[in-house]
Motif scaffolding. Structure first.
Motif, short mmCIF file in Angstrom:
data_model
loop_
_atom_site.label_atom_id
_atom_site.label_comp_id
_atom_site.label_asym_id
_atom_site.label_seq_id
_atom_site.Cartn_x
_atom_site.Cartn_y
_atom_site.Cartn_z
N UNK A 94 10.13 -3.56 0.69
CA UNK A 94 9.28 -3.37 -0.32
C UNK A 94 9.69 -2.08 -0.74
N UNK A 95 9.56 -1.08 0.02
CA UNK A 95 9.97 0.22 -0.35
C UNK A 95 11.33 0.32 -1.16
N UNK A 96 12.21 -0.26 -0.71
CA UNK A 96 13.58 -0.05 -1.43
C UNK A 96 13.70 -0.89 -2.92
N UNK A 97 12.87 -1.88 -2.67
CA UNK A 97 12.71 -2.73 -3.97
C UNK A 97 11.93 -2.17 -4.96
N UNK A 98 10.82 -1.18 -4.68
CA UNK A 98 9.95 -0.61 -5.63
C UNK A 98 10.84 0.71 -6.15
N UNK A 99 11.88 1.11 -5.10
CA UNK A 99 12.49 2.43 -5.71
C UNK A 99 13.63 1.82 -6.65
N UNK A 100 13.94 0.29 -6.61
CA UNK A 100 15.15 -0.16 -7.38
C UNK A 100 14.65 0.00 -8.84
N UNK A 101 13.01 -0.41 -8.71
CA UNK A 101 12.41 -0.67 -9.91
C UNK A 101 12.11 0.50 -10.80
N UNK A 102 12.51 1.84 -10.20
CA UNK A 102 12.25 2.91 -10.81
C UNK A 102 10.95 3.94 -10.29
N UNK A 103 10.40 3.32 -9.46
CA UNK A 103 9.32 3.79 -8.88
C UNK A 103 9.66 4.81 -7.80
N UNK A 104 8.90 6.21 -7.85
CA UNK A 104 9.19 7.17 -6.72
C UNK A 104 8.36 6.80 -5.59
N UNK A 105 8.93 5.88 -4.84
CA UNK A 105 8.04 5.39 -3.44
C UNK A 105 7.35 6.32 -2.69
N UNK A 106 8.29 7.61 -2.43
CA UNK A 106 7.78 8.66 -1.48
C UNK A 106 6.63 9.27 -2.26
N UNK A 107 6.80 9.62 -3.21
CA UNK A 107 5.66 10.24 -4.14
C UNK A 107 4.56 9.43 -4.05
N UNK A 108 4.60 8.18 -4.33
CA UNK A 108 3.40 7.31 -4.33
C UNK A 108 2.83 7.14 -3.09
N UNK A 109 3.50 7.16 -1.93
CA UNK A 109 3.02 7.09 -0.44
C UNK A 109 2.27 8.43 -0.28
#
Length: 184
Positions: A57-72
């Motif tokens: 999911x983290x990888x998928x959100x990153x591929x969608x342009x979201x900054x997963x690390x920052x959101x977490x």
């Protein structure tokens, strides 16, 4: 190919449905769409799943342009690793424990992927108890909820039982909510 097996209303505080999505493929498109929609409008998104699913999911959100690390890091996205998180979530809260969940948010999105529980060979009563306890836990958050499971991990009789159990849990939680409201 993924499909939405069913949904039912009345599970959550504002009458929002908790959808049950059975995935025929390992694709996480429904989870990614549901999560992205919430993150884009500023909602806190909580995802409870097995470690591999959370990584995907983290990888998928990153591929969608979201900054997963920052959101977490900011707490707008919360990952809960199942089954280890259950003991933390379902225990009475300690006075100095700061939960990563935002109890003051107007709306939260909650995703629970149940594939981990079917992968570990749990019996139907245990699965039903997990579902009931998680739904009871998230109800006060006024969350929009989605439960998912990967079909390859579930036999057809178990899949049908999951749908029945999911609806039964919703009715039990809704009856409890009505009883509490009537006594308030």
């Amino acid at each position: 190919m993924n499909f939405d097996l069913g949904s039912h209303g009345g599970l959550l505080g504002q009458g929002e449905p908790c959808r049950l999505v059975v995935r025929k493929e390992k694709s996480l498109s429904e989870i990614l769409q549901f999560s992205t929609a919430g993150l884009e409008i500023g909602q806190q998104v909580v995802i409870m799943a097995g470690p591999t699913c959370l990584k995907d999911i983290a990888h998928g959100l990153s591929e969608m342009g979201l900054k997963t690390d920052a959101l977490l890091h900011s707490g707008r996205l919360v990952f809960l690793t199942a089954p280890n998180c259950l003991a933390e979530l379902l225990r009475p809260s300690e006075p100095f424990y700061r939960s990563p969940l935002n109890r003051h948010a107007t709306v939260m999105r909650w995703v629970t992927d149940w594939s981990w529980v079917y992968g570990n060979g749990s019996d139907a009563a245990t699965i039903r108890d997990y579902q009931r306890r998680i739904h009871e836990f998230i109800r006060p958050f006024n969350a929009i909820s989605m439960c998912t499971v990967l079909c390859e991990k579930v036999q057809r009789p178990d899949l049908l039982a999951m749908l029945v159990d999911h609806r039964r849990v919703a009715k039990t939680v809704e009856a409890t909510r009505r009883a509490v409201a009537a006594h308030a």
